[in-house]
Design a protein around this motif. Structure first.
Motif, PDB file in Angstrom:
ATOM      1  N   SER A 202       2.809   0.221 -16.116  1.00  0.00           N
ATOM      2  CA  SER A 202       3.302   0.488 -16.359  1.00  0.00           C
ATOM      3  C   SER A 202       4.839   1.015 -15.470  1.00  0.00           C
ATOM      4  CB  SER A 202       2.690   2.172 -15.358  1.00  0.00           C
ATOM      5  OG  SER A 202       3.193   3.783 -15.901  1.00  0.00           O
ATOM      6  N   LEU A 203       5.802   1.409 -16.223  1.00  0.00           N
ATOM      7  CA  LEU A 203       6.705   1.967 -15.957  1.00  0.00           C
ATOM      8  C   LEU A 203       6.964   3.356 -15.292  1.00  0.00           C
ATOM      9  CD1 LEU A 203       8.975  -0.881 -17.371  1.00  0.00           C
ATOM     10  CD2 LEU A 203       7.955  -1.141 -15.201  1.00  0.00           C
ATOM     11  N   ARG A 204       6.334   4.442 -15.893  1.00  0.00           N
ATOM     12  CA  ARG A 204       6.456   5.853 -14.854  1.00  0.00           C
ATOM     13  C   ARG A 204       6.224   5.587 -13.968  1.00  0.00           C
ATOM     14  NH1 ARG A 204       3.791   9.923 -19.887  1.00  0.00           N
ATOM     15  NH2 ARG A 204       5.295  10.782 -18.755  1.00  0.00           N
ATOM     16  N   PHE A 205       7.332   6.675 -13.214  1.00  0.00           N
ATOM     17  CA  PHE A 205       7.055   7.139 -11.931  1.00  0.00           C
ATOM     18  C   PHE A 205       5.041   7.177 -11.532  1.00  0.00           C
ATOM     19  CE2 PHE A 205      11.806   7.255 -11.055  1.00  0.00           C
ATOM     20  CZ  PHE A 205      11.585   5.673 -10.786  1.00  0.00           C
ATOM     21  N   GLY A 206       4.887   8.493 -12.012  1.00  0.00           N
ATOM     22  CA  GLY A 206       3.789   9.186 -11.751  1.00  0.00           C
ATOM     23  C   GLY A 206       2.862   7.953 -12.083  1.00  0.00           C
ATOM     24  N   GLU A 207       2.937   7.580 -12.621  1.00  0.00           N
ATOM     25  CA  GLU A 207       1.333   6.331 -12.767  1.00  0.00           C
ATOM     26  C   GLU A 207       1.624   5.275 -12.154  1.00  0.00           C
ATOM     27  OE1 GLU A 207       1.668   5.258 -17.036  1.00  0.00           O
ATOM     28  OE2 GLU A 207       1.462   7.229 -17.728  1.00  0.00           O
ATOM     29  N   ILE A 208       2.921   5.014 -11.836  1.00  0.00           N
ATOM     30  CA  ILE A 208       3.576   3.925 -10.537  1.00  0.00           C
ATOM     31  C   ILE A 208       2.912   4.250  -9.011  1.00  0.00           C
ATOM     32  CG2 ILE A 208       4.422   2.749  -9.365  1.00  0.00           C
ATOM     33  CD1 ILE A 208       6.213   2.250 -11.830  1.00  0.00           C
ATOM     34  N   PHE A 209       2.821   5.340  -8.349  1.00  0.00           N
ATOM     35  CA  PHE A 209       2.276   6.348  -7.851  1.00  0.00           C
ATOM     36  C   PHE A 209       1.843   6.636  -7.080  1.00  0.00           C
ATOM     37  CE2 PHE A 209       6.953   8.269  -7.462  1.00  0.00           C
ATOM     38  CZ  PHE A 209       7.662   6.982  -7.679  1.00  0.00           C
ATOM     39  N   ALA A 210       0.248   6.744  -8.749  1.00  0.00           N
ATOM     40  CA  ALA A 210      -1.058   7.066  -8.876  1.00  0.00           C
ATOM     41  C   ALA A 210      -2.329   5.764  -7.944  1.00  0.00           C
ATOM     42  CB  ALA A 210      -1.421   8.011  -9.998  1.00  0.00           C
ATOM     43  N   ALA A 211      -1.151   5.202  -8.764  1.00  0.00           N
ATOM     44  CA  ALA A 211      -2.010   3.448  -8.877  1.00  0.00           C
ATOM     45  C   ALA A 211      -1.296   2.723  -7.450  1.00  0.00           C
ATOM     46  CB  ALA A 211      -1.685   2.684 -10.161  1.00  0.00           C
ATOM     47  N   ALA A 212      -0.360   3.710  -6.843  1.00  0.00           N
ATOM     48  CA  ALA A 212       0.049   2.443  -5.755  1.00  0.00           C
ATOM     49  C   ALA A 212      -1.067   3.594  -4.258  1.00  0.00           C
ATOM     50  CB  ALA A 212       1.476   2.704  -5.728  1.00  0.00           C
ATOM     51  N   ASP A 213      -1.354   4.291  -4.398  1.00  0.00           N
ATOM     52  CA  ASP A 213      -2.000   5.763  -3.685  1.00  0.00           C
ATOM     53  C   ASP A 213      -3.312   5.358  -3.891  1.00  0.00           C
ATOM     54  OD1 ASP A 213       0.113   7.082  -3.256  1.00  0.00           O
ATOM     55  OD2 ASP A 213      -0.276   8.617  -4.368  1.00  0.00           O
ATOM     56  N   ILE A 214      -4.077   4.439  -5.031  1.00  0.00           N
ATOM     57  CA  ILE A 214      -5.179   4.070  -4.740  1.00  0.00           C
ATOM     58  C   ILE A 214      -5.675   2.971  -4.529  1.00  0.00           C
ATOM     59  CG2 ILE A 214      -6.848   2.878  -6.138  1.00  0.00           C
ATOM     60  CD1 ILE A 214      -6.093   4.663  -8.909  1.00  0.00           C
ATOM     61  N   VAL A 215      -4.723   1.751  -4.667  1.00  0.00           N
ATOM     62  CA  VAL A 215      -4.115   0.388  -3.523  1.00  0.00           C
ATOM     63  C   VAL A 215      -4.118   0.504  -2.079  1.00  0.00           C
ATOM     64  CG1 VAL A 215      -3.203  -1.497  -3.146  1.00  0.00           C
ATOM     65  CG2 VAL A 215      -3.229  -0.747  -5.733  1.00  0.00           C
ATOM     66  N   SER A 216      -3.217   1.167  -1.872  1.00  0.00           N
ATOM     67  CA  SER A 216      -3.152   1.496  -0.249  1.00  0.00           C
ATOM     68  C   SER A 216      -4.216   2.693   0.169  1.00  0.00           C
ATOM     69  CB  SER A 216      -2.440   2.892   0.114  1.00  0.00           C
ATOM     70  OG  SER A 216      -2.720   4.649  -0.617  1.00  0.00           O
ATOM     71  N   THR A 217      -5.198   2.850  -0.180  1.00  0.00           N
ATOM     72  CA  THR A 217      -6.887   3.585  -0.060  1.00  0.00           C
ATOM     73  C   THR A 217      -8.210   2.585   0.111  1.00  0.00           C
ATOM     74  OG1 THR A 217      -7.522   4.401  -2.394  1.00  0.00           O
ATOM     75  CG2 THR A 217      -6.262   5.951  -0.568  1.00  0.00           C
ATOM     76  N   THR A 218      -7.583   1.810  -0.584  1.00  0.00           N
ATOM     77  CA  THR A 218      -8.524   0.618  -0.257  1.00  0.00           C
ATOM     78  C   THR A 218      -7.954  -0.026   0.876  1.00  0.00           C
ATOM     79  OG1 THR A 218      -7.071  -1.089  -1.209  1.00  0.00           O
ATOM     80  CG2 THR A 218      -8.523   0.880  -2.272  1.00  0.00           C
ATOM     81  N   SER A 219      -8.929  -1.191   1.099  1.00  0.00           N
ATOM     82  CA  SER A 219      -9.211  -1.722   2.924  1.00  0.00           C
ATOM     83  C   SER A 219      -8.265  -3.216   2.545  1.00  0.00           C
ATOM     84  CB  SER A 219     -10.790  -2.303   3.759  1.00  0.00           C
ATOM     85  OG  SER A 219     -11.717  -2.806   2.502  1.00  0.00           O
ATOM     86  N   GLN A 220      -7.958  -2.623   1.548  1.00  0.00           N
ATOM     87  CA  GLN A 220      -7.668  -4.801   0.684  1.00  0.00           C
ATOM     88  C   GLN A 220      -6.436  -5.011   1.862  1.00  0.00           C
ATOM     89  OE1 GLN A 220      -6.997  -4.774  -2.774  1.00  0.00           O
ATOM     90  NE2 GLN A 220      -8.976  -4.530  -3.955  1.00  0.00           N
ATOM     91  N   SER A 221      -5.878  -6.405   2.077  1.00  0.00           N
ATOM     92  CA  SER A 221      -4.717  -6.886   2.834  1.00  0.00           C
ATOM     93  C   SER A 221      -3.731  -7.359   2.067  1.00  0.00           C
ATOM     94  CB  SER A 221      -4.664  -7.505   4.357  1.00  0.00           C
ATOM     95  OG  SER A 221      -5.535  -8.306   3.860  1.00  0.00           O
ATOM     96  N   VAL A 222      -2.505  -6.661   3.139  1.00  0.00           N
ATOM     97  CA  VAL A 222      -0.659  -7.307   1.822  1.00  0.00           C
ATOM     98  C   VAL A 222      -0.306  -8.872   1.779  1.00  0.00           C
ATOM     99  CG1 VAL A 222       0.672  -6.980   0.512  1.00  0.00           C
ATOM    100  CG2 VAL A 222      -0.579  -5.354   0.706  1.00  0.00           C
ATOM    101  N   ASP A 223      -0.859  -9.897   1.401  1.00  0.00           N
ATOM    102  CA  ASP A 223      -0.269 -10.814   1.984  1.00  0.00           C
ATOM    103  C   ASP A 223       1.316 -11.581   1.955  1.00  0.00           C
ATOM    104  OD1 ASP A 223      -2.757 -11.757   2.557  1.00  0.00           O
ATOM    105  OD2 ASP A 223      -3.175 -12.831   0.711  1.00  0.00           O
ATOM    106  N   ALA A 224       1.342 -12.073   2.974  1.00  0.00           N
ATOM    107  CA  ALA A 224       3.059 -12.104   3.010  1.00  0.00           C
ATOM    108  C   ALA A 224       3.903 -12.625   1.724  1.00  0.00           C
ATOM    109  CB  ALA A 224       3.812 -12.868   4.022  1.00  0.00           C
ATOM    110  N   GLY A 225       2.724 -13.763   0.527  1.00  0.00           N
ATOM    111  CA  GLY A 225       3.720 -14.046  -0.564  1.00  0.00           C
ATOM    112  C   GLY A 225       3.013 -13.269  -1.672  1.00  0.00           C
ATOM    113  N   SER A 226       2.464 -11.676  -1.823  1.00  0.00           N
ATOM    114  CA  SER A 226       1.654 -11.242  -2.670  1.00  0.00           C
ATOM    115  C   SER A 226       2.440 -11.217  -3.402  1.00  0.00           C
ATOM    116  CB  SER A 226       0.838 -10.609  -1.940  1.00  0.00           C
ATOM    117  OG  SER A 226       1.287  -9.604  -1.286  1.00  0.00           O
ATOM    118  N   GLU A 227       2.335 -10.483  -4.544  1.00  0.00           N
ATOM    119  CA  GLU A 227       3.281  -9.899  -5.637  1.00  0.00           C
ATOM    120  C   GLU A 227       3.673  -8.382  -4.938  1.00  0.00           C
ATOM    121  OE1 GLU A 227       2.653  -9.368 -10.665  1.00  0.00           O
ATOM    122  OE2 GLU A 227       1.052  -8.395  -9.257  1.00  0.00           O
TER     123      GLU A 227
END
Length: 378
Positions: free
Chosen positions: A186-211
């Motif tokens: 999505s390109l709508r801010f509300g949907e982007i922020f909601a999806a990003a918040d879901i990712v931030s609550t998980t324990s997944q680590s972000v690699d330096a070369g990740s998307e």
């Protein structure tokens, strides 16, 4: 009620865009009428921004479309909308006297209205497409103001340098937008922020070369290029031949777009710690560099320009450290200070010159002042 609030949010940018679409010939033939009209529109925009902010305080987030335009109006948008609208009223009123009698006054006010309209649209945009278009329009309209005096070679050269740097920043933002759509769908801010918040609550680590890291780095590069950060700062201190109202608007409003981008996308930025580290490093270097260069300048405008470079560096450092609220406070304080500083710079020069009068008189020999540059006061 929400439809009325949405209309209040977009009233300022919409009216300014409509004003900017007025024929250039009519604007130049009727400069006084056009200036009064611009002042009225700016005041209406400021009142609308205040009313919209009151509506937000009562009803919360405003996120909806109006005539096919997505709006995202939160506390950040409310703060910036009032700030830019207020500065715009002051700059437009100042321009009335500053350019009085200039044959291009009507044309100047036309481009000024379009530039302010693009900045306000950037602030209230509800999706990345509209945000990017407003981001690019702000730069393109500012280019017209920077080249207002087309007979000044230095102004043209600096404007072209700024044009090239801005286009690179646009490319970074477009690439980031493509990656964001690929990652979040999505390109709508509300949907982007909601999806990003879901990712931030998980324990997944972000690699330096990740998307997500590449998204953060592209956003950081776009912000650095937009806000004249080292080593992309050189054009800002060189823009000295543009009219003073343009300098005030640029340093008090437009230059803050990079910081606004980072704070607006803070939900995504916190998922890319390597990008925030990069932002903090560049911000710290720019803050130190700009502050030191400011102390060495003898020109008032150049000193203020390097001050802006340094202050934007401090703001980027705050964003890189995750202090987004402090960065917004910094933007507001710096914008009000720098607008006043540029608009009063002429008076400061007059005061500084006047302070030389007594010493000039004391050093007069046979009625001739030794300080040749101030001889007309003796």
């Amino acid at each position: 009620m929400m439809t009325l609030l949405t209309f209040l949010v977009i009233a300022g940018p919409l009216l300014l865009f409509l004003l900017g679409l007025a024929p250039s010939g009519w604007a130049e033939r009727n400069p006084l009428k056009f200036v009064r009209l611009a002042e009225s529109v700016a005041i209406v925009g400021l009142v609308s921004a205040v009313l919209a902010t009151w509506g937000y305080s009562e009803h919360g987030l405003i996120e909806q479309g109006f005539a096919g335009i997505d709006i995202y109006f939160d506390a950040l948008s409310a703060t910036m909308l009032i700030l830019v609208s207020f500065v715009s009223v002051i700059v437009i009123r100042y321009s009335r006297n500053y350019l009085a009698g200039d044959p291009g006054q009507g044309r100047f006010m036309k481009w000024l209205a379009l530039t302010i309209g693009a900045v306000l649209t950037l602030i209230v945009s509800g999706n990345l497409v509209l945000f990017t278009l407003a981001w690019m329009a702000t730069s393109l309209k500012l280019h017209q103001l920077l080249t207002f005096y087309s007979d000044r070679p230095t102004a043209l050269i600096v404007a072209r340098k700024k044009f090239v740097i801005s286009r690179i920043g646009d490319l970074c933002l477009i690439l980031a937008m493509a990656l964001i759509y690929q990652r979040f769908g999505s390109l709508r801010f509300g949907e982007i922020f909601a999806a990003a918040d879901i990712v931030s609550t998980t324990s997944q680590s972000v690699d330096a070369g990740s998307e997500l890291s590449w998204i953060g780095i592209l956003l950081v590069l776009g912000a650095l290029l937009k806000s004249a950060q080292f080593p992309f700062h050189s054009w800002l201190p060189e823009v000295m031949e543009t009219p003073t109202p343009v300098s005030a608007l640029m340093h008090a409003g437009i230059i803050n777009a990079g910081g606004f981008l980072i704070v607006r996308m803070s939900h995504v930025m916190i998922l890319a710690p390597s990008a925030l580290d990069l932002l903090a490093v560049f911000g710290a270097i720019t803050a130190l560099f700009g502050s030191l260069c400011m102390l060495t300048q003898t020109s008032v405008k150049k000193s203020l320009a390097f001050s802006t470079v340094g202050q934007m560096g401090f703001m980027m450092l705050q964003c890189g450290l995750g202090a987004f609220s402090s960065a917004i406070l910094h933007i507001v304080a710096h914008s009000l200070y720098k607008a006043h500083a540029f608009l009063s710079s002429g008076s400061i020069v007059d005061i500084a010159k006047a302070s030389w009068v007594p010493s000039c008189a004391k050093n007069a020999i046979h009625g001739t002042c030794l300080a040749v540059s101030y001889s007309h006061w003796c």
